[in-house]
Design a protein around this motif. Structure first.
Motif, PDB file in Angstrom:
ATOM      1  N   MET A  64       0.832  -1.202   0.000  1.00  8.84           N
ATOM      2  CA  MET A  64       0.000   0.000   0.000  1.00  8.84           C
ATOM      3  C   MET A  64       0.872   1.261   0.000  1.00  8.84           C
ATOM      4  O   MET A  64       0.637   2.190  -0.766  1.00  8.84           O
ATOM      5  N   LEU A  65       1.890   1.285   0.855  1.00  5.70           N
ATOM      6  CA  LEU A  65       2.756   2.465   0.922  1.00  5.70           C
ATOM      7  C   LEU A  65       3.491   2.679  -0.392  1.00  5.70           C
ATOM      8  O   LEU A  65       3.596   3.824  -0.872  1.00  5.70           O
ATOM      9  N   ASN A  66       3.986   1.611  -0.978  1.00  3.56           N
ATOM     10  CA  ASN A  66       4.705   1.736  -2.250  1.00  3.56           C
ATOM     11  C   ASN A  66       3.775   2.137  -3.387  1.00  3.56           C
ATOM     12  O   ASN A  66       4.156   2.917  -4.258  1.00  3.56           O
ATOM     13  N   ARG A  67       2.569   1.639  -3.364  1.00  4.60           N
ATOM     14  CA  ARG A  67       1.590   1.928  -4.417  1.00  4.60           C
ATOM     15  C   ARG A  67       1.088   3.373  -4.347  1.00  4.60           C
ATOM     16  O   ARG A  67       0.828   4.016  -5.365  1.00  4.60           O
ATOM     17  N   THR A  68       0.961   3.927  -3.145  1.00  4.84           N
ATOM     18  CA  THR A  68       0.329   5.245  -2.976  1.00  4.84           C
ATOM     19  C   THR A  68       1.323   6.387  -2.765  1.00  4.84           C
ATOM     20  O   THR A  68       0.909   7.539  -2.677  1.00  4.84           O
ATOM     21  N   GLY A  69       2.610   6.085  -2.697  1.00 10.44           N
ATOM     22  CA  GLY A  69       3.596   7.133  -2.447  1.00 10.44           C
ATOM     23  C   GLY A  69       3.485   8.303  -3.408  1.00 10.44           C
ATOM     24  O   GLY A  69       3.431   9.464  -2.987  1.00 10.44           O
ATOM     25  N   GLU A  70       3.462   8.003  -4.683  1.00 11.77           N
ATOM     26  CA  GLU A  70       3.379   9.061  -5.686  1.00 11.77           C
ATOM     27  C   GLU A  70       2.083   9.865  -5.541  1.00 11.77           C
ATOM     28  O   GLU A  70       2.076  11.089  -5.704  1.00 11.77           O
ATOM     29  N   ASP A  71       0.984   9.181  -5.194  1.00 12.14           N
ATOM     30  CA  ASP A  71      -0.311   9.849  -5.043  1.00 12.14           C
ATOM     31  C   ASP A  71      -0.316  10.889  -3.929  1.00 12.14           C
ATOM     32  O   ASP A  71      -1.088  11.840  -3.974  1.00 12.14           O
ATOM     33  N   VAL A  72       0.530  10.684  -2.914  1.00  3.37           N
ATOM     34  CA  VAL A  72       0.573  11.633  -1.802  1.00  3.37           C
ATOM     35  C   VAL A  72       1.814  12.528  -1.862  1.00  3.37           C
ATOM     36  O   VAL A  72       2.144  13.201  -0.888  1.00  3.37           O
TER      37      VAL A  72
END
Length: 146
Positions: A61-69
């Motif tokens: 989850m953290l790797n997948r959403t890093g760019e989004d945040v």
């Protein structure tokens, strides 16, 4: 003051057991791959007759959403959290204090950071919750082959 003393005492006790304690988290190094660690932990939990309720893939989850945040930082290469409960232990600690419900279900994480694999769990308050902490430590030690 009580929290500071409890944190100090837990830190001292962990120094003698080979575990590290920081920020109310107790961690153990794991010699092997992340995949080996998750398999060993799952086996150690199930071998005690406990049922894993959920595995949170927090690293994904953290790797997948890093760019989004707006972040490019990789916090963990891999990280999973295993959630489970023990009916017997939970009953004992909640008979002592029903508000110990706040700690259930119990969790153990496996994480890989900078190529190092670790397992750990939160530190629990003194009193009856020390039985839970001892159970989690025992599960981790079993997963580490000790």
């Amino acid at each position: 003051m009580r929290t500071a003393i409890a944190t100090f005492l837990i830190g001292v006790s962990m120094a003698f057991t080979g575990a590290a304690q920081a920020q109310d988290v107790i961690t153990y190094d794991f010699e092997g791959s992340f995949e080996d660690a998750t398999f060993a932990l799952e086996s150690a939990i199930v071998d005690r007759g406990l049922v894993i309720d959920y595995v949170s893939h927090v690293g994904d989850m953290l790797n997948r959403t890093g760019e989004d945040v707006g972040s490019e930082e990789v916090i963990f290469e891999n990280a999973d959290i295993f959630l489970f409960c023990s009916a017997a232990v939970s009953r004992r600690v909640m008979e002592e204090d029903p508000m110990n419900i706040v700690h259930c279900p119990y969790s153990i994480f496996v994480a890989e950071r900078d190529g190092e694999v670790m397992m750990g769990h939160r530190a629990y308050p003194g009193g009856p919750m020390q039985e839970v902490e001892a159970m989690l430590d025992s599960i981790i030690l079993s997963a580490r082959g000790m």
